[in-house]
Write a protein that holds these residues in place. Structure first.
Motif, PDB file in Angstrom:
ATOM      1  N   ASP A 194       3.037   6.603  -7.232  1.00  0.00           N
ATOM      2  CA  ASP A 194       2.174   7.558  -7.927  1.00  0.00           C
ATOM      3  C   ASP A 194       2.664   8.981  -7.712  1.00  0.00           C
ATOM      4  OD1 ASP A 194       0.772   5.396  -8.648  1.00  0.00           O
ATOM      5  OD2 ASP A 194      -0.923   5.709  -7.284  1.00  0.00           O
ATOM      6  N   LYS A 195       2.956   9.295  -6.442  1.00  0.00           N
ATOM      7  CA  LYS A 195       3.325  10.673  -6.134  1.00  0.00           C
ATOM      8  C   LYS A 195       4.715  11.017  -6.651  1.00  0.00           C
ATOM      9  CE  LYS A 195      -0.062  11.201  -2.870  1.00  0.00           C
ATOM     10  NZ  LYS A 195      -0.797  11.234  -1.726  1.00  0.00           N
ATOM     11  N   GLU A 241       0.833  -1.202   0.000  1.00  0.00           N
ATOM     12  CA  GLU A 241       0.000   0.000   0.000  1.00  0.00           C
ATOM     13  C   GLU A 241       0.877   1.264   0.000  1.00  0.00           C
ATOM     14  OE1 GLU A 241      -3.166   2.720   0.336  1.00  0.00           O
ATOM     15  OE2 GLU A 241      -3.039   0.674  -0.457  1.00  0.00           O
ATOM     16  N   ARG A 281       1.396   4.254  -3.028  1.00  0.00           N
ATOM     17  CA  ARG A 281       1.274   5.703  -2.806  1.00  0.00           C
ATOM     18  C   ARG A 281       2.524   6.447  -3.247  1.00  0.00           C
ATOM     19  NH1 ARG A 281      -1.824   7.181   2.799  1.00  0.00           N
ATOM     20  NH2 ARG A 281      -3.372   5.515   2.702  1.00  0.00           N
ATOM     21  N   LEU A 331       3.037  13.028   0.528  1.00  0.00           N
ATOM     22  CA  LEU A 331       2.783  11.740   1.186  1.00  0.00           C
ATOM     23  C   LEU A 331       2.185  11.924   2.576  1.00  0.00           C
ATOM     24  CD1 LEU A 331       5.769   9.287   0.790  1.00  0.00           C
ATOM     25  CD2 LEU A 331       3.373   8.793   0.380  1.00  0.00           C
TER      26      LEU A 331
END
Lengths: 252, 490
Positions: free
Chosen positions: A128-129, A121, A125, A163
């Motif tokens: 993508d960022k 998970e 994140r 984040l």
């Protein structure tokens, strides 16, 4: 969201007074720019907000969502949703950027009573960022800020910000050391984070950053006080005339 | 108050409660009378049922030891040890040498369980994939209480047993190699060990065999005023490979306890030995009272061509550490490695390092040492790299990094370099750093507590060495370092 009331502060070590009565109110969704010449107290203000221990508050208060920050440690402020993007991000040798991100995110989640993120998970994140900020996986494996270029350091700061999803972002001279292309990437990253429930305080010398991150309010800080407040056009005026009108003989 | 100051205070506030292996096992023990003389040496040898030559070997060592003085060159200070006020042999009454698990005193099994060392093979088999199994030799005070997975190892031809058993079962092998790397009169403590060693591990990996699992010895000092003198001998025959891990703990006691071990490694042609240590002896309390005196001689002999010996150590315990795991690079193209993390806190004193003795041609060595000092501790790296006249193309790279936490500790680096061959290339790099307030603030701004920040920065500092540890132990070692430095993390 942020209420600074008559804040006076000095350097703990030599008692030099830096902030001499700052009043500032930032509401959710707003972006405030703080401009001013060197030595006006801009960076000090950002450090004091974040809880650096080299300063003493002699008067006044800082309220964050109604609660005083003054009794909170730096890590408690971070967990409460305050993020400082450093002008000079610090090197942590041997600690992969990815490891640092995960440790920070989980520390904050733990402090807020949320569970740790699973590795898949978390990776999703980050990926993508990172992509949005042109940050490669290779860069995330390198030790945090060690040997990073100026642009890489600032992009890494913005990645951390996105984040950690803070409520209040304080950006301390995020434009320094950036070329035009890097500035655009960083500014786009910041703009993506603008939202009705998030506030930003952008500290800068120059108007150029504010072309990309357009503020709602502009303040001029001089000798530890806010001497002028206006709309975004104030930044343009400063760019043209300099700070001389506001700081008198102290102008640099 | 700067962030680092708080960390220092926290480190200072650590007391004995943080040492989680400080418990004592209530078990009846059989002891030799206090003090040391020829009769004690005879007593130990007789207890072990040793051959006559072994007794002579011990007596020779004892007589030499009587003529020797304690070395004083290390940067450690402690009151003079009264060698007559120690017990040199102590064994749990129920365990006279290794037996099958069913016969082992449940109290002992429980002790090792509490230490996190599973000894019941069935339980290990149930929970762990075959490639991750670890065979354990458990040494309690003066004797080995049990060795696991012996049968399975035997199928591969690997001998793994206590040294007492090896002296009975494989006397020729022991006689051929014992003392061939660390001679009887090598140094004061090694000589003492040669006279009175009571147990330890023996490993022989035959030609061409890759040992099918990690081997491990777990040393536990339990009894009062008892010295632990163990002897480990590991032989990797031609083309063999073995990875070995040593762990140590001791109860909290007010008096200092002596531990003087000797470890000898022999790698023949194309063989490789990887020896890892996680040393967590009781370090003493916050006033510096109690703790283990750890005087250890560890040396590996790369006797054959293309052989390789690698030492990895994580040293967090002991009041005094005096330890220099070394490599003799005798075979051509042989290679020695030393990776070390030495953490000192409280009043601990560490004087540790390595010797790389280049004798053969085209030999190479690598030293990575990371010292972390906190509290009022003193942490010294002492190392020797030497190239013999005939050691053409000897290569060494040494990196010594020290990290200081607080104002009252010390880090010292004492490298000796001797090149008698003009083709030798020796490189030495050293750094000393502190955890800065800025690093702490940066981490805290991202949400890390003081302790999390120190743990993260320190783990970054020691990463190069942690990577050398077998996977299962790397995580443990990281945790151990955090605990040693901070107290409440973990």
């Amino acid at each position: 969201m942020l209420e600074i009331k008559n804040l006076h502060a000095r350097i703990a070590e030599d008692e030099t007074e830096i902030l001499r009565g700052i009043d500032l109110t930032v509401k959710p969704g707003e972006v405030h720019a703080i401009m001013g010449p060197n030595g006006s107290g801009k960076s000090t203000l950002s450090y004091i907000l974040a809880g650096k221990e080299d300063y003493e508050i002699t008067e006044g208060d800082i309220l964050f969502n109604g609660e005083s920050l003054l009794d909170m440690e730096a890590d408690e402020r971070a967990a409460a949703g305050l993020f400082l993007a450093f002008q000079y991000p610090i090197e942590i040798p041997g600690v992969a950027t990815m490891t640092f991100l995960k440790t920070a995110l989980n520390a904050q989640r733990k402090a807020r009573g949320e569970g740790e993120l699973s590795t898949p998970e978390f990776m999703k994140r980050v990926k993508d960022k990172a992509a949005e900020l042109n940050i490669t996986m290779d860069m995330l494996k390198r030790p945090l800020n060690v040997g990073f270029s100026g642009g890489e350091k600032k992009r890494s700061e913005i990645l951390q910000m996105s984040l950690l999803e803070p409520k209040l972002c304080v950006l301390d001279e995020t434009d320094s050391g950036l070329d035009i292309d890097a500035l655009r990437i960083v500014a786009d990253g910041v703009n993506r984070l603008r939202s009705p429930d998030r506030a930003m305080v952008v500290i800068t010398h120059y108007q150029r950053l504010l072309d990309h991150i357009v503020p709602d309010v502009v303040h001029v800080l001089s000798r530890g006080r806010i001497v002028k407040t206006g709309g975004k056009e104030l930044a343009l005026e400063l760019e043209k005339n300099g700070y001389a009108d506001y700081v008198g003989e102290q102008a640099a | 108050m700067p962030a680092v100051q708080e960390t220092i205070d926290r480190v200072r506030s650590i007391d004995v409660d943080q040492y989680k292996y400080g418990f004592v096992t209530e078990i009846e023990s059989e002891k030799a009378p206090k003090g040391l003389n020829e009769d004690i040496v005879r007593f130990i040898s007789a207890k072990k049922g040793e051959p006559e030559w072994m007794l002579e070997w011990r007596l020779d060592a004892y007589r030499r030891w009587r003529t020797m003085d304690e070395p004083t060159w290390a940067r450690v200070s402690y009151p003079k040890i009264d060698f007559e006020d120690l017990y040199y042999y102590s064994a749990p009454k129920t365990a006279e040498g290794p037996k099958s698990l069913d016969e082992v005193d449940p109290e002992l099994l429980a002790t090792y369980e509490k230490l996190g060392i599973p000894l019941r093979e069935q339980e290990i088999l149930a929970g762990v994939a075959p490639q991750n199994r670890v065979a354990v030799d458990a040494v309690f005070d003066s004797v080995s209480v049990v060795t696991t997975f012996k049968e399975e190892l035997k199928k591969a031809g690997v001998i793994f047993c206590s040294i007492s058993e090896a002296l009975r079962e494989y006397p020729d092998l022991v006689r051929k190699y014992l003392g061939s790397v660390v001679p009887v009169s090598d140094n004061f403590y090694a000589t003492l060990n040669s006279a009175v060693f009571s147990d330890g591990s023996f490993v022989y990996v035959p030609e061409g065999v890759r040992c099918p699992m990690e081997l491990s010895t777990y040393f536990r000092i339990n009894d009062q005023q008892t010295g632990q003198f163990e002897r480990t001998l590991i032989i990797a025959d031609k083309g063999a490979y073995v990875s070995y891990l040593e762990g140590c703990t001791a109860p909290q006691r007010d008096e200092n306890q002596l531990h003087a071990a000797v470890v000898e490694l022999i790698a023949l042609d194309d063989a490789e030995i990887k020896y890892s240590t996680v040393q967590n002896w009781y370090p003493g309390d916050k006033e510096g009272k109690g703790g283990i005196y750890n005087f250890v001689t560890k040396r590996g002999d790369c006797r054959g061509r293309n052989s390789k010996i690698s030492w990895t150590q994580v040293e967090t315990g002991s009041a005094i550490t005096w330890k220099y795991p070394s490599c003799i690079l005798r075979g051509d193209n042989s290679r020695g490695e030393f990776y070390s993390i030495a953490v000192s806190n409280g009043y601990q004193q560490v004087d540790s390092g390595t010797k790389m003795i280049h004798l053969g041609k085209n030999t190479s060595s690598r030293i990575i040492s990371k010292g972390i000092s906190a509290g009022k501790s003193q942490n010294t790296y002492r190392g020797l790299v030497s190239a013999h006249r005939k050691a053409s193309n000897a290569r060494n790279f040494t990196q010594c990094d020290s990290l200081l936490i607080g104002q009252d500790c010390g880090a010292h680096t004492v490298p000796y370099i001797e090149a008698k061959n003009s083709t030798a290339v020796f490189e030495h790099e050293a750094t000393t750093s502190k955890i800065s307030d800025d690093q702490m603030f940066y981490c805290q701004q991202r949400g890390l507590s003081d302790e999390e920040a120190v743990a993260l920065i320190v783990n970054g500092f020691v990463k190069d060495v942690i990577q050398q540890l077998p996977m299962e132990f790397a995580v443990e070692a990281q945790k151990l370092i955090s605990i040693s430095l901070e107290g409440s993390v973990g």
